[in-house]
Scaffold this active site. Structure first.
Site, PDB file in Angstrom:
ATOM      1  N   GLY A 234     -14.818 -65.240 -28.542  1.00 52.84           N
ATOM      2  CA  GLY A 234     -13.790 -65.334 -29.583  1.00 52.84           C
ATOM      3  C   GLY A 234     -14.127 -66.235 -30.743  1.00 52.84           C
ATOM      4  O   GLY A 234     -13.276 -66.528 -31.574  1.00 52.84           O
ATOM      5  N   GLY A 236     -16.182 -65.489 -33.099  1.00 57.36           N
ATOM      6  CA  GLY A 236     -16.497 -64.723 -34.294  1.00 57.36           C
ATOM      7  C   GLY A 236     -17.914 -64.187 -34.342  1.00 57.36           C
ATOM      8  O   GLY A 236     -18.436 -63.931 -35.428  1.00 57.36           O
ATOM      9  N   LYS A 237     -18.528 -63.975 -33.202  1.00 51.63           N
ATOM     10  CA  LYS A 237     -19.899 -63.458 -33.195  1.00 51.63           C
ATOM     11  C   LYS A 237     -19.942 -62.032 -33.734  1.00 51.63           C
ATOM     12  O   LYS A 237     -20.740 -61.710 -34.615  1.00 51.63           O
ATOM     13  CB  LYS A 237     -20.471 -63.506 -31.767  1.00 51.63           C
ATOM     14  CG  LYS A 237     -20.523 -64.912 -31.199  1.00 51.63           C
ATOM     15  CD  LYS A 237     -21.140 -64.956 -29.829  1.00 51.63           C
ATOM     16  CE  LYS A 237     -20.261 -64.343 -28.760  1.00 51.63           C
ATOM     17  NZ  LYS A 237     -19.045 -65.125 -28.476  1.00 51.63           N
ATOM     18  N   HIS A 455       8.300 -82.850  -9.652  1.00 47.98           N
ATOM     19  CA  HIS A 455       6.855 -82.647  -9.770  1.00 47.98           C
ATOM     20  C   HIS A 455       6.418 -82.808 -11.238  1.00 47.98           C
ATOM     21  O   HIS A 455       5.520 -83.588 -11.546  1.00 47.98           O
ATOM     22  CB  HIS A 455       6.511 -81.245  -9.244  1.00 47.98           C
ATOM     23  CG  HIS A 455       5.066 -80.893  -9.305  1.00 47.98           C
ATOM     24  ND1 HIS A 455       4.274 -80.808  -8.183  1.00 47.98           N
ATOM     25  CD2 HIS A 455       4.258 -80.602 -10.355  1.00 47.98           C
ATOM     26  CE1 HIS A 455       3.047 -80.475  -8.540  1.00 47.98           C
ATOM     27  NE2 HIS A 455       3.014 -80.340  -9.863  1.00 47.98           N
ATOM     28  N   GLU A 456       7.099 -82.088 -12.113  1.00 43.64           N
ATOM     29  CA  GLU A 456       6.716 -82.156 -13.532  1.00 43.64           C
ATOM     30  C   GLU A 456       6.985 -83.539 -14.114  1.00 43.64           C
ATOM     31  O   GLU A 456       6.191 -84.054 -14.907  1.00 43.64           O
ATOM     32  CB  GLU A 456       7.452 -81.084 -14.347  1.00 43.64           C
ATOM     33  CG  GLU A 456       7.058 -79.651 -14.008  1.00 43.64           C
ATOM     34  CD  GLU A 456       5.570 -79.386 -14.114  1.00 43.64           C
ATOM     35  OE1 GLU A 456       4.899 -80.006 -14.968  1.00 43.64           O
ATOM     36  OE2 GLU A 456       5.061 -78.570 -13.320  1.00 43.64           O
TER      37      GLU A 456
HETATM   38  P1  ADP Z   1     -16.771 -62.787 -30.211  1.00 46.17           P
HETATM   39  O1  ADP Z   1     -17.608 -61.618 -30.577  1.00 46.17           O
HETATM   40  O2  ADP Z   1     -17.414 -64.099 -30.524  1.00 46.17           O
HETATM   41  O3  ADP Z   1     -16.218 -62.781 -28.821  1.00 46.17           O
HETATM   42  P2  ADP Z   1     -15.099 -61.735 -32.220  1.00 46.17           P
HETATM   43  O4  ADP Z   1     -16.034 -61.798 -33.364  1.00 46.17           O
HETATM   44  O5  ADP Z   1     -14.877 -60.421 -31.590  1.00 46.17           O
HETATM   45  O6  ADP Z   1     -15.484 -62.795 -31.130  1.00 46.17           O
HETATM   46  O7  ADP Z   1     -13.724 -62.346 -32.691  1.00 46.17           O
HETATM   47  C1  ADP Z   1     -12.511 -61.785 -32.318  1.00 46.17           C
HETATM   48  C2  ADP Z   1     -11.513 -61.942 -33.427  1.00 46.17           C
HETATM   49  O8  ADP Z   1     -11.216 -63.312 -33.653  1.00 46.17           O
HETATM   50  C3  ADP Z   1     -12.026 -61.446 -34.750  1.00 46.17           C
HETATM   51  O9  ADP Z   1     -11.785 -60.090 -34.887  1.00 46.17           O
HETATM   52  C4  ADP Z   1     -11.246 -62.266 -35.739  1.00 46.17           C
HETATM   53  O10 ADP Z   1      -9.998 -61.672 -35.995  1.00 46.17           O
HETATM   54  C5  ADP Z   1     -11.010 -63.551 -35.024  1.00 46.17           C
HETATM   55  N1  ADP Z   1     -11.961 -64.577 -35.454  1.00 46.17           N
HETATM   56  C6  ADP Z   1     -12.885 -65.188 -34.678  1.00 46.17           C
HETATM   57  N2  ADP Z   1     -13.579 -66.096 -35.390  1.00 46.17           N
HETATM   58  C7  ADP Z   1     -13.101 -66.051 -36.634  1.00 46.17           C
HETATM   59  C8  ADP Z   1     -13.431 -66.754 -37.845  1.00 46.17           C
HETATM   60  N3  ADP Z   1     -14.385 -67.674 -37.881  1.00 46.17           N
HETATM   61  N4  ADP Z   1     -12.740 -66.445 -38.949  1.00 46.17           N
HETATM   62  C9  ADP Z   1     -11.773 -65.507 -38.914  1.00 46.17           C
HETATM   63  N5  ADP Z   1     -11.427 -64.819 -37.825  1.00 46.17           N
HETATM   64  C10 ADP Z   1     -12.060 -65.081 -36.693  1.00 46.17           C
HETATM   65 ZN    ZN Z   2       1.492 -79.881 -11.179  1.00 48.61          ZN
END
Ligand code: ADP
Ligand code: ZN
Length: 643
Positions: A234, A236-237, A455-456
């Site tokens: 996630g 942005g690769k 607990h909490e």
């Molecule tokens: P990865 O391939 O690293 O798992 P993705 O490139 O598929 O991640 O990212 C998933 C989504 O997260 C993208 O489609 C975008 O909407 C959002 N995202 C991730 N990084 C960025 C960034 N640097 N800027 C804007 N959006 C981002």
């Molecule tokens: Zn707990």
């Protein structure tokens, strides 16, 4: 964006040959089957034959076929004999000229003996003539011909049904990469990629090359063939790779590493070959392989379980060969993404293959702000929303999480029929993504609720008074996702954690159970998640971070992931026992610390738990009213000597 499957669709060929063949086969079957059918003789036993047929002198001759079956031909003059009219009738037309009866002879010797016995009183000229013949057994022929024919037609059916398909069993060697043509311009540009400045800088060079290769080749420069983008999920690769294609305006092949390795053995290698063939036809272009670790795992890992890995290895070898094979400046650039560069085969990372490495990290606060800005663009926002605040609320969140929050907030606002998305919607979205959806309908008895509240409250109190724990934001006893209650912390962004921070966090995690013990004198199963987390962390502290005095400054962490299987431990039995002992000691110490803090603040614990039972959710401000202001972490750090 429209992704166009780039498979040349094969026109289904006219089915003329199929039809012709079918008719032919039918004819053959008919020719083979009909004579057998016409001369259908009645099967009898020897006794019937001797008593009803032979004794009447009706037998013309006997033909023994294959030393197995005796075929009995009757004399023409018995045609009108009432007991034989049936067998003289042909099932199709005319008269049946025999054989009229058939029986199994057992063995030739016994047949001859029986016949001789039966005919012992006959005169020699009345004796039945017996001949022996060898014959192809048509019945047999048919019995293996028919399945063959059926199989043949099944195959034809499969052929035709899959003729134009994508991943048919007859074109499984084709690469499954999806192609984004240059005219369907990728809508992703560097504009929508927030943060990641260094990474963008790095890939801009590739864009430049694809746009104007001559500028580089003129000077004899070689452009990298492969770039590998490494980072947590996630971050942005994929986005970055798409942006490169979008900016350079070249065709973009994308596929996932796992698509190479499918159920058919040998498919991977041929898919790689096909992919590069297609890419070269489209050069200059970009090939993007997501999750390359699916193929690129270092060879020889988990050698114990090989076999399944052979397929991956041959795929990897093919990939290496292809990458070596194409010249440096052919204009095909391979981008690959992975979460784990550490497990990749070193051969992949050598010069001439993936020689550029780009590392992406979880965004820091400023970068998160920029990412929020990108994803807030399409939303209708209320004045109250500011990215600065949102970025502060989301430490440790990835770009994908942030994109998710923005969308979730808009959905929540829409559900409440609001005109604009408000700050509260974002906070709800964050909670929801952190802890799952609220399940107010979950049935919880009053007694259970009380346990959960204490607990909490226990977590809250201990984390409040141990000052190196992340600041508490709110506590809730509304069930969410799988958990029955939760405490929200705002983690500070740190790259390293100190011993104090880690041990205090252990105490805070154990505080839920400690509170149960103090108040009810009995513990509950509600601490499962806490204990799991504590155990993992304690083992990491002892065996990985070198925090334990007895174990010393050694770490059994293996960043290459080569001993991931956990079968071979990198330490001796004795050390293993010592680690277990020390972990238990550490956890016990931290638990006692929690008990200590809670006993000291028992009044506050009760007050907070009662408040929770009443309100279900309480925020930092309300907690402050009960517990007083929290000591600031800075001043506390000086005071703390040892947890
Ligand atoms: P990865 O391939 O690293 O798992 P993705 O490139 O598929 O991640 O990212 C998933 C989504 O997260 C993208 O489609 C975008 O909407 C959002 N995202 C991730 N990084 C960025 C960034 N640097 N800027 C804007 N959006 C981002
Ligand atoms: Zn707990």
């Amino acid at each position: 964006m429209a992704e166009k499957p780039n498979q040349k669709s094969q026109l289904p060929r006219p089915n003329l040959w199929g039809g012709l063949l079918f008719v032919l086969v039918l004819i053959v079957v008919a020719i083979v089957a009909i004579p057998d059918f016409i001369s259908s003789s009645q099967v009898v036993t020897w006794q019937t034959f001797e008593r009803d047929i032979l004794s009447k002198g009706a037998v013309e001759k006997i033909v023994v076929v294959n030393k197995e079956t005796a075929q009995v031909y009757l004399k023409e003059e018995f045609k009108n004999d009432s007991s034989f009219t049936d067998v003289f009738k042909s099932p199709l037309w005319g008269t049946n000229h025999g054989p009229h009866y058939a029986f199994n002879i057992g063995s030739v010797e016994s047949f001859e003996r029986k016949l001789e016995e039966a005919e012992q009183h006959y005169s020699p000229e009345d004796r039945v003539s017996v001949s022996y013949v060898e014959q192809n057994n048509f019945g047999n022929l048919i019995s293996w011909l028919i399945p063959l024919v059926i199989i043949f037609f099944l195959f034809r059916l499969v052929f035709q049904a899959r003729g134009g398909g994508g991943t048919s069993i007859f074109n499984f060697g084709r690469s499954t990469a999806r192609l984004l043509e240059q005219d369907q311009k990728s809508p992703v540009t560097f504009d929508v990629v927030a943060g990641l400045e260094e990474a963008k800088q790095e890939v801009k060079e590739i864009v430049d090359f694809l746009k104007d290769p001559e500028r580089y080749t003129k000077l004899g420069a070689k452009i990298p063939k492969g770039v590998i983008i490494v980072g947590p999920p996630g971050t942005g690769k994929t986005l970055l790779a798409k942006a490169v294609a979008g900016e350079a305006r070249v065709p973009f092949f994308s596929l996932s590493g796992s698509e190479f390795v499918e159920m058919f053995v040998g498919v991977g290698a041929s898919r790689v070959r096909d992919l590069f063939k297609r890419a070269k036809e489209k050069a200059p272009c970009i090939v993007f392989i997501d999750e390359i670790d699916a193929v690129g795992r270092s060879r020889g890992r988990n050698a114990m379980y090989t076999g399944a890995n052979d397929e991956r290895e041959s795929t990897l070898n093919q990939l290496l060969t292809e990458m070596d094979g194409f010249g440096t400046n052919t204009g095909v650039i391979v981008l690959a993404a992975t979460n784990r560069a550490d497990i990749l085969d070193p051969a992949l990372l050598r010069p001439g293959r993936f020689d550029r490495h780009i590392y992406l990290e979880l965004p820091n606060q400023k970068e998160r702000e920029e990412i929020f800005e990108v994803h807030l663009r399409p939303l209708v926002l209320a004045e109250s929303v500011d990215t600065d605040f949102l970025a502060a609320q989301t430490p440790g969140f990835s770009g994908a999480d942030i994109a998710n929050i923005c969308n979730e907030a808009a959905l929540i606002a829409a559900r409440h029929r609001k005109e604009k998305v408000e700050k509260q919607d974002f906070l709800d979205a964050i909670d929801r993504i952190v802890a799952g959806i609220e399940k107010k309908s979950k049935i919880i008895s009053a007694a259970e609720k009380k346990i959960i509240a204490y607990h909490e409250a226990g977590h809250a109190i201990v984390s409040w008074f141990l000052d190196a724990v992340d600041p508490l934001v709110k506590v809730s006893i509304i069930p969410r996702g799988k958990s029955l209650g939760a405490s929200w912390y705002l983690p500070e962004e740190r790259q390293i954690k100190t011993l104090t921070q880690l041990t205090q966090r252990l105490s805070a995690s154990l505080a839920g159970r400690a509170a149960e013990e103090i108040i009810f004198g009995e513990v509950s199963s509600g601490a499962l998640d806490d204990l799991e987390k504590v155990t993992k962390e304690a083992y990491a502290m002892v065996a990985y971070y070198g925090f334990d005095a007895k174990i010393g400054n050694v770490s059994f962490f293996d960043s290459t992931g080569r001993t991931e299987t956990g079968l071979q431990k990198p330490y001796s039995e004795d050390t293993g026992r010592l680690i277990d002992e020390e972990v238990r000691k550490l956890v016990e110490e931290c638990y006692q610390r929690a008990i200590e803090v809670l006993t000291q603040h028992k009044q506050e614990l009760i007050a907070l738990a009662e408040l929770l039972l009443q309100k279900e959710v309480i925020f930092k401000e309300q907690i402050e009213k009960v517990l007083g202001k929290r000591a600031s972490a800075e001043s506390a750090k000086l005071a703390v000597v040892k947890p």
